[in-house]
Design an enzyme around this catalytic site. Structure first.
Site, short mmCIF file in Angstrom:
data_model
loop_
_atom_site.label_atom_id
_atom_site.label_comp_id
_atom_site.label_asym_id
_atom_site.label_seq_id
_atom_site.Cartn_x
_atom_site.Cartn_y
_atom_site.Cartn_z
N SER A 266 0.84 -1.20 0.00
CA SER A 266 0.00 0.00 0.00
C SER A 266 0.88 1.24 0.00
O SER A 266 2.09 1.17 0.17
CB SER A 266 -0.87 0.01 1.24
OG SER A 266 -0.07 0.28 2.37
N LYS A 267 0.22 2.37 -0.20
CA LYS A 267 0.93 3.63 -0.19
C LYS A 267 1.62 3.84 1.16
O LYS A 267 2.72 4.37 1.24
CB LYS A 267 -0.06 4.77 -0.47
CG LYS A 267 0.58 6.13 -0.49
CD LYS A 267 -0.39 7.20 -0.89
CE LYS A 267 0.22 8.57 -0.80
NZ LYS A 267 0.81 8.89 0.49
N ARG A 268 0.94 3.38 2.20
CA ARG A 268 1.51 3.53 3.54
C ARG A 268 2.85 2.80 3.68
O ARG A 268 3.76 3.28 4.32
CB ARG A 268 0.52 3.03 4.60
CG ARG A 268 -0.11 4.17 5.38
CD ARG A 268 -1.19 3.68 6.32
NE ARG A 268 -2.31 3.12 5.57
CZ ARG A 268 -2.78 1.89 5.75
NH1 ARG A 268 -2.23 1.07 6.62
NH2 ARG A 268 -3.82 1.47 5.03
#
Ligand code: GLU
Length: 510
Positions: A266-268
């Site tokens: 994910s972007k996280r």
């Protein structure tokens, strides 16, 4: 359906920038299409207006272009099966929803949001973990299957709000063969009566996706694994609409997993571990938040594609570096695995390094020159070419050549403290001074002569390499490590080297 023309589509929803998983889907579609002499289409799936994000569509088109993924047909390219944006195809979908109602594979549902919530609550308290609108619960709801025909007509004539739902058959096994996963079989008792057409007059993703794939002559649907649960519904829609004989073949791609642990990247994860998850820079139009992209970080699209291609596919050989043309030649869905592929940022850098070092000094100089100009360095091209040739083995990005080799363009302004403390001893100035006197006398200031001069100096003085070299390097480059000093000194030229030694001798005090 032998000899059907291969036509694939990349069908993103414009809900934000493309995640690298999306780019990989586009890439695999593209490679598959080109390998098979077919067409690659770009279709924008914007039926969910509430999730629309301004700028996302342009972002997608621009990112694909940067990657070298050429759109044969679709948004930004045109074609005979358009429009290619679902919001512009609104008028097309209704007739297919009506066909499904006529054939009793779909029905009108008039339930209000409150009634839906109430039903879910009721089912939950009766012990159902995740209640759905389905073959069991539909009988207790307000729809054209439960209401008298007259009542339904009145409601429709009156303009009451409604959705159209699929009438999921009871206890039937839906089977299809996925190119990557093999046979998939799902019992319809596990599927719900999905909404096909919404009260805002728009189809849902499911209906629009199937209708468009049919009308656009799509032969293969290659998409992310997250769509696998929707595939049985799509298969049923093909059947109910009488299109089974031209139903595309499905291939659901494995997930891209985070580098550490399990789960989808994910972007996280990118923020947490310091790598981009988007191909190019993106600014969120609502929050102004900026996310960095591979392009702006200095990656070559070839390296980026090469890295992406290997996230789920392998050529079955030890070859790792592939141009786009080679990828097209080697690609096949048979060699795409089922298991999730772990994202490896170091490997991405490695690919870039390989692409960088395989370029000529001339090509690299062209890329480096704008960076040099920006910093006010006006240098002769031939010199930049030589610097690039010397530095390319150590660089991951073109800018590294400037960042790590700044001394090629200006005299050191400071001297690496650690090296000074460790290597600049009391006798160093005298040693370096003597060395410079020898260098000054060299008739030819080429790497070999400098090397020989250095070596004979060590021998005549009975000094170790480690006693002299760090001081020499420090004086000329300001650094404690780097490329071959013979090469560096030769490139800088005798006059510059002597000048630098002079100023080092007067400014380094230990
Ligand atoms: N619009 C879907 C997405 O955003 C496309 C899924 C498909 O390819 O069918 O990924």
């Amino acid at each position: 359906m032998e000899n059907r023309r291969v036509r694939v589509r990349f069908a993103p929803s414009p809900t934000g920038p493309l995640h690298i998983g999306g780019v990989r889907t586009a890439l695999y579609n593209y490679l598959f299409a080109k390998k098979n002499g077919g067409d690659f289409l770009l279709r924008i799936e914007d039926t969910d207006q509430s999730r629309f994000v301004a700028g996302a569509e342009n972002y997608i088109v621009d990112a694909l272009k940067w990657c070298g993924i050429h759109i044969d047909e679709g948004v930004s390219a045109g074609g005979s099966k358009g429009p290619y944006k679902q919001s512009e195809r609104k008028a097309i979908y209704r007739q297919y929803a009506d066909l499904l109602i006529e054939s009793e594979h779909a029905y009108y549902a008039f339930d209000t949001p409150e009634e839906l919530t109430e039903m879910r609550e009721r089912m939950k308290s009766a012990g159902m973990a995740s209640p759905q609108y389905n073959a069991v619960t539909r009988s207790g709801m307000k729809n054209s299957l439960t209401l008298p025909a007259k009542d339904v007509k009145t409601r429709l004539d009156r303009g009451d709000k409604y959705v159209i739902r699929i009438k999921m058959p009871r206890n039937e096994d839906v089977k299809f063969e996925d190119i990557i996963r093999g046979w998939v079989s799902v019992n319809t008792n596990n599927l719900d009566d999905k909404v096909l057409f919404k009260s805002d007059g728009m189809p849902t993703y499911h209906l629009a996706n199937v209708v468009d794939d049919y009308l656009m002559g799509i032969s293969h649907v290659i998409r992310g694994e997250e769509w696998l649960p929707s595939a049985p519904l799509h298969v049923l829609l093909y059947r109910f609409l009488g299109w089974e004989s031209v139903m595309p073949k499905f291939a659901h791609l494995p997930l891209i997993l985070k580098p550490d642990g399990n789960g989808k990247l994910s972007k996280r994860d990118g923020d947490r571990l310091g790598f981009p998850v988007f191909p190019t820079n993106w600014t969120n139009p609502e929050t102004g938040e900026e996310s960095s992209g591979y392009r702006e970080r200095g990656y070559y699209p070839e390296a980026f594609n090469n890295m992406l291609a290997f996230l789920g596919w392998n050529p079955g050989t030890t070859q790792e570096l592939f141009t786009m043309k080679e990828l097209i030649g080697a690609f096949s869905l048979d060699r795409v695995g089922k298991a999730g592929a772990k994202f490896d940022f170091d490997k991405t850098k490695w690919f870039n390094q390989q692409y960088l070092r395989n370029q000529t000094g001339g090509d690299l100089a062209k890329q480096l020159t704008p960076h040099l100009k920006k910093e006010g360095f006006n240098v002769e091209n031939n010199y930049v070419v030589q610097v690039c040739n010397l530095m390319k083995e150590r660089a991951t990005f073109v800018k590294d050549i400037l960042n790590d080799g700044r001394y090629f363009f200006e005299a050191p302004k400071s001297y690496d403290e650690k090296t000074v403390n460790k290597k600049w001893k009391e006798q160093t100035p005298e040693i370096i001074n003597e060395l410079s006197l020898l260098l000054e006398k060299l008739p030819s200031f080429d790497p070999e002569s400098i090397g020989l001069c250095f070596k004979s100096f060590l021998e005549s003085k009975n000094l170790g390499f480690g006693v002299v070299m760090p001081g020499f390097r420090l004086s000329v480059t300001g650094l404690g490590a780097g490329a071959s000093m013979n090469e560096i000194a030769a490139l800088l030229g005798k006059e510059e080297v002597l000048k630098r030694i002079d100023s080092a001798l007067s400014s380094i005090n230990n």
